[in-house]
Design a protein around this motif. Structure first.
Motif, mmCIF file in Angstrom:
data_model
loop_
_atom_site.group_PDB
_atom_site.id
_atom_site.type_symbol
_atom_site.label_atom_id
_atom_site.label_comp_id
_atom_site.label_asym_id
_atom_site.label_seq_id
_atom_site.Cartn_x
_atom_site.Cartn_y
_atom_site.Cartn_z
ATOM 1 N N ARG A 77 9.200 -7.961 8.053
ATOM 2 C CA ARG A 77 8.950 -8.106 6.675
ATOM 3 C C ARG A 77 9.248 -7.223 5.768
ATOM 4 O O ARG A 77 9.084 -5.927 6.093
ATOM 5 C CB ARG A 77 7.385 -8.440 6.542
ATOM 6 C CG ARG A 77 6.825 -8.297 5.266
ATOM 7 C CD ARG A 77 5.711 -9.115 4.900
ATOM 8 N NE ARG A 77 5.256 -9.536 3.545
ATOM 9 C CZ ARG A 77 4.553 -10.336 3.025
ATOM 10 N NH1 ARG A 77 3.972 -11.224 3.996
ATOM 11 N NH2 ARG A 77 4.639 -10.574 1.841
ATOM 12 N N ALA A 78 10.202 -7.494 4.674
ATOM 13 C CA ALA A 78 10.485 -6.401 3.775
ATOM 14 C C ALA A 78 9.914 -6.627 2.609
ATOM 15 O O ALA A 78 9.710 -7.641 2.068
ATOM 16 C CB ALA A 78 12.015 -6.617 3.680
ATOM 17 N N PHE A 132 7.850 -3.466 4.668
ATOM 18 C CA PHE A 132 6.623 -3.472 4.359
ATOM 19 C C PHE A 132 5.937 -2.596 4.969
ATOM 20 O O PHE A 132 5.483 -2.620 6.301
ATOM 21 C CB PHE A 132 6.207 -4.996 4.611
ATOM 22 C CG PHE A 132 4.532 -5.255 4.329
ATOM 23 C CD1 PHE A 132 4.268 -5.566 3.079
ATOM 24 C CD2 PHE A 132 3.878 -5.502 5.417
ATOM 25 C CE1 PHE A 132 2.848 -5.950 2.915
ATOM 26 C CE2 PHE A 132 2.298 -5.806 5.316
ATOM 27 C CZ PHE A 132 1.901 -6.037 4.009
ATOM 28 N N SER A 133 5.281 -1.607 4.355
ATOM 29 C CA SER A 133 4.579 -0.519 4.804
ATOM 30 C C SER A 133 3.199 -0.241 3.975
ATOM 31 O O SER A 133 3.383 0.654 3.267
ATOM 32 C CB SER A 133 5.326 0.793 5.015
ATOM 33 O OG SER A 133 6.219 1.145 3.682
ATOM 34 N N THR A 261 -4.939 -6.241 4.042
ATOM 35 C CA THR A 261 -3.378 -6.514 4.247
ATOM 36 C C THR A 261 -3.678 -7.839 5.274
ATOM 37 O O THR A 261 -4.487 -7.977 6.101
ATOM 38 C CB THR A 261 -2.411 -5.716 4.968
ATOM 39 O OG1 THR A 261 -3.104 -5.062 6.224
ATOM 40 C CG2 THR A 261 -2.377 -4.367 4.164
ATOM 41 N N ASN A 262 -2.237 -8.850 4.942
ATOM 42 C CA ASN A 262 -2.103 -9.830 5.931
ATOM 43 C C ASN A 262 -0.648 -9.901 5.951
ATOM 44 O O ASN A 262 -0.248 -10.536 5.136
ATOM 45 C CB ASN A 262 -2.842 -10.994 5.560
ATOM 46 C CG ASN A 262 -2.730 -12.293 6.548
ATOM 47 O OD1 ASN A 262 -2.161 -12.042 7.431
ATOM 48 N ND2 ASN A 262 -3.280 -13.280 6.194
ATOM 49 N N ALA A 263 0.014 -9.592 6.931
ATOM 50 C CA ALA A 263 1.613 -9.376 6.946
ATOM 51 C C ALA A 263 2.259 -10.883 6.853
ATOM 52 O O ALA A 263 3.320 -11.226 6.486
ATOM 53 C CB ALA A 263 2.154 -8.842 8.081
ATOM 54 N N GLY A 267 1.602 -12.404 -0.205
ATOM 55 C CA GLY A 267 1.854 -11.077 -1.123
ATOM 56 C C GLY A 267 1.652 -9.802 0.057
ATOM 57 O O GLY A 267 1.920 -8.811 -0.326
ATOM 58 N N GLY A 268 1.166 -10.204 1.242
ATOM 59 C CA GLY A 268 1.204 -8.949 2.293
ATOM 60 C C GLY A 268 -0.121 -8.101 2.206
ATOM 61 O O GLY A 268 -0.627 -7.894 3.215
#
Length: 279
Positions: A77-78, A132-133, A261-263, A267-268
């Motif tokens: 995920r980016a 995605f961090s 968060t929810n990868a 929206g992540g």
């Protein structure tokens, strides 16, 4: 009013060179550019990390997949990503010269962290990404303090919210009771992949605050998704007139902020900033 906060993705590019020799260390060539600079970019940019999942994504690009498909297939995920395809690449020195001349601004983006590479014969594929961090759940207290600090910095001087110039406002204080309501809504949005002030159960911000036992005179709420840091969140809210109005309102005395968060969601990461004044 809601706002989806997004980064602008880099554009993919294709380049053709004449064949000469074997390909060397492409990642090293890109990192030399980031260290030493190119064109008018000064350099001193952190090195990119070779990422095995992005290596696999680059391999899938060579098979004809699109970048979004490839990233999805390798479970990477980016926040933003870019691909570069170079044909008939002679060696890593030529890669360094070409990238310096044509893609300097892209490869020296400070937010980029990861790189993947793949070679098939004389062709090379690169994938560059901002991963995605999101902040960790254990960072919640530190993040809340930082959002409060940035919010109060903004309130300490006049701010233009759309066409309205708001005067400086008194600083806000953190409320742990409001924090409970903010976290409830962020978790709800993250679990169900939506961005809105109305919860899945139909609740409004005022209803959620009331559930905590907080006795209020006025309540306001800002939400956001897809941003990774307190700085990005506050900057985005200040850039949106209605969110900015909440942030600058002198009617509010207390604040809370929470994220979840929810990868696998669109929206992540989902943020809720609550404002209120107790009775």
């Amino acid at each position: 009013m809601t706002q989806r906060l997004l980064r602008v993705c880099l554009l993919a590019a294709a380049v053709v060179l004449l064949p000469q020799a074997a390909l060397g260390d492409v990642t090293g060539a890109i990192n030399r550019i980031r260290i030493h600079g190119c064109q008018e970019r000064p350099g001193s940019v952190p090195r990119l990390r070779e990422n095995s999942r992005l290596d696999a994504a680059a391999r899938r690009l060579a098979r004809g997949e699109s970048l979004p498909e490839a990233a999805h297939d390798v479970d990477y995920r980016a926040v933003a990503s870019a691909s570069v395809h170079m044909s008939n690449v002679p060696d890593d020195g030529a890669v360094e010269r070409l990238v310096s001349e044509r893609f300097c601004s892209q490869v020296t983006d400070r937010d980029l962290r990861d790189i993947g590479t793949y070679r098939r014969g004389p062709d090379v594929w690169l994938v560059l990404a901002i991963p995605f961090s999101p902040p960790r759940p254990t960072d919640a207290a530190e993040v809340a303090r930082r959002v409060l600090e940035l919010t109060n910095q903004a309130r300490s001087r006049p701010q233009r919210c759309g066409r309205v110039l708001y005067p400086a406002a008194p600083p806000l204080a953190l409320s742990m009771t409001l924090q409970t309501a903010a976290l409830e809504h962020s978790r709800d949005m993250a679990a169900h992949g939506f961005l809105d002030h109305t919860g899945r159960d139909g609740s409004s911000p005022a209803v959620r605050v009331t559930r905590t036992g907080y006795r209020w005179r006025i309540v306001g709420e800002n939400v956001a998704s897809g941003v990774m840091t307190p700085e990005e969140a506050v900057s985005g809210w200040l850039g949106s007139p209605h969110h900015c109005e909440n942030l600058m309102s002198a009617r509010f005395e207390q604040m809370a902020v929470a994220y979840a968060t929810n990868a696998s969601s669109p929206g992540g990461i989902y943020w809720t900033q609550l404002f209120a004044t107790p009775r």
